[in-house]
Design an enzyme around this catalytic site. Structure first.
Site, PDB file in Angstrom:
ATOM      1  CD  GLU A 137       1.825  53.838 -15.085  1.00 58.14           C
ATOM      2  OE1 GLU A 137       0.723  53.442 -15.479  1.00 58.14           O
ATOM      3  OE2 GLU A 137       2.190  55.030 -15.144  1.00 58.14           O
ATOM      4  CG  ASP A 138       0.781  51.802 -18.808  1.00 55.45           C
ATOM      5  OD1 ASP A 138       1.550  52.455 -18.068  1.00 55.45           O
ATOM      6  OD2 ASP A 138       0.168  52.328 -19.763  1.00 55.45           O
ATOM      7  CG  ASP A 141       9.155  55.655 -21.390  1.00 50.13           C
ATOM      8  OD1 ASP A 141      10.079  54.947 -21.797  1.00 50.13           O
ATOM      9  OD2 ASP A 141       8.709  56.622 -22.047  1.00 50.13           O
ATOM     10  CG  PHE A 190       5.693  53.670 -28.701  1.00 48.07           C
ATOM     11  CD1 PHE A 190       5.789  54.561 -27.642  1.00 48.07           C
ATOM     12  CD2 PHE A 190       4.430  53.353 -29.193  1.00 48.07           C
ATOM     13  CE1 PHE A 190       4.655  55.132 -27.089  1.00 48.07           C
ATOM     14  CE2 PHE A 190       3.292  53.915 -28.638  1.00 48.07           C
ATOM     15  CZ  PHE A 190       3.406  54.812 -27.591  1.00 48.07           C
ATOM     16  NE  ARG A 203      -6.129  53.675 -23.938  1.00 49.04           N
ATOM     17  CZ  ARG A 203      -5.128  54.276 -23.287  1.00 49.04           C
ATOM     18  NH1 ARG A 203      -4.268  53.561 -22.631  1.00 49.04           N
ATOM     19  NH2 ARG A 203      -5.013  55.590 -23.298  1.00 49.04           N
TER      20      ARG A 203
HETATM   21  P1  IMP Z   1       6.924  57.860 -17.968  1.00 46.41           P
HETATM   22  O1  IMP Z   1       7.829  58.346 -19.063  1.00 46.41           O
HETATM   23  O2  IMP Z   1       7.588  56.790 -17.137  1.00 46.41           O
HETATM   24  O3  IMP Z   1       6.429  59.003 -17.160  1.00 46.41           O
HETATM   25  O4  IMP Z   1       5.697  57.167 -18.667  1.00 46.41           O
HETATM   26  C1  IMP Z   1       4.505  57.860 -18.828  1.00 46.41           C
HETATM   27  C2  IMP Z   1       3.457  57.089 -19.542  1.00 46.41           C
HETATM   28  O5  IMP Z   1       3.778  57.086 -20.919  1.00 46.41           O
HETATM   29  C3  IMP Z   1       3.266  55.630 -19.184  1.00 46.41           C
HETATM   30  O6  IMP Z   1       2.464  55.431 -18.072  1.00 46.41           O
HETATM   31  C4  IMP Z   1       2.549  55.152 -20.427  1.00 46.41           C
HETATM   32  O7  IMP Z   1       1.174  55.421 -20.339  1.00 46.41           O
HETATM   33  C5  IMP Z   1       3.186  55.994 -21.506  1.00 46.41           C
HETATM   34  N1  IMP Z   1       4.204  55.215 -22.213  1.00 46.41           N
HETATM   35  C6  IMP Z   1       5.532  55.166 -22.002  1.00 46.41           C
HETATM   36  N2  IMP Z   1       6.131  54.318 -22.853  1.00 46.41           N
HETATM   37  C7  IMP Z   1       5.139  53.813 -23.613  1.00 46.41           C
HETATM   38  C8  IMP Z   1       5.103  52.852 -24.685  1.00 46.41           C
HETATM   39  O8  IMP Z   1       6.109  52.261 -25.122  1.00 46.41           O
HETATM   40  N3  IMP Z   1       3.862  52.610 -25.209  1.00 46.41           N
HETATM   41  C9  IMP Z   1       2.721  53.196 -24.777  1.00 46.41           C
HETATM   42  N4  IMP Z   1       2.722  54.088 -23.787  1.00 46.41           N
HETATM   43  C10 IMP Z   1       3.908  54.388 -23.213  1.00 46.41           C
HETATM   44 MG    MG Z   2       0.429  54.592 -17.870  1.00 48.97          MG
END
Ligand code: IMP
Ligand code: MG
Length: 237
Positions: A137-138, A141, A190, A203
């Protein structure tokens, strides 16, 4: 005399082109000023993690993962689209047998905040039963996306299930989910680049950077956040 002027003019033109090139290059050591994209003057990106650091760290992660599963085939599952470059680089740094697959999810929210409601938009091509699976995963969050994915994958009976996240924003976590392998812990900012997007843009940056959005856009974004979730459906990765 004319020739002298011509040479001087040429030299000045070269200098101007060079300055512009450096400020527009996709960041890194040679980019002392934040990156700005034509037509997006209210947005700028400041490098947080350089491409060199990313490359070095991914090499270490690949070795660590391989050392934990010596001699075993590894099945990498990338979360589209943010994890594509991370998976591509991680897989190529990993010795031994490696296969990979992709999954896509979408979450409701505005462009910088996820609401936590996740749904599957593209499933895996093949079964993960009995495989040693590394979810790639990237960024972690809130952890809602990963919590959802792990619950799906666990039901499919993999031999091992681990998580590798390039970035981790622990301050934002709303779940107990942790990554087994983390590239970089970052503050609550962010970020974009190296696969991560803002409204599908940035990206392609080679480095990871913090995105700053001008006042006008921020207000618009805040208004959007309070709109009905269904209108703001977006690809989370
Ligand atoms: P989650 O909040 O952990 O479910 O994150 C969901 C998705 O939100 C991640 O897989 C990213 O694709 C996107 N995301 C969360 N934080 C960032 C950020 O700082 N930049 C870009 N995408 C983000
Ligand atoms: Mg992601």
């Amino acid at each position: 005399m004319n020739k002298l002027w011509l040479r001087l003019a040429l030299r000045m033109a070269r200098a101007i082109v060079s300055i512009q090139f450096h400020s527009m290059s996709p960041s890194g050591k040679n980019n002392p000023v934040p990156l700005r994209v034509a037509g997006r003057e209210d947005e700028s990106v400041r490098v947080l993690i350089s491409r060199e650091r990313i490359r070095k760290r991914i090499k270490e992660l690949a070795r660590k993962i391989r050392a934990d599963f010596q001699g075993e085939p590894l099945h990498l599952v990338g979360v589209l689209k943010g994890a594509v470059f991370f998976l591509a680089d991680l897989a190529r740094q990993m010795p031994g047998e490696v296969s990979f697959d992709f999954i896509a999810v979408s979450s409701y929210g505005d462009e910088t905040h996820s609401s936590g409601q996740v749904r599957l938009t593209r499933d895996l091509d093949s079964s993960i039963e009995g495989k040693t699976v590394i979810v790639v995963e990237d960024i972690l969050d809130t952890g809602m996306t990963m919590q959802y994915l792990l619950s799906i994958f666990q039901q499919r009976k993999p031999k091992h299930l681990r998580v590798a996240a390039l970035l981790d924003k622990p301050e934002r976590r709303l779940t107990a989910v942790q990554a087994d392998y983390v590239g970089f812990r970052i503050p609550n900012e962010f970020v974009v680049g190296y696969g991560l997007d803002y409204a599908e843009r940035y990206r392609n940056l080679l480095d990871v950077g913090v995105l700053t959005i001008g006042k006008a856009r921020k207000k618009k974004s805040a208004r959007r956040k309070h709109k009905k979730a269904a209108n703001d459906d977006r690809a989370s990765s």
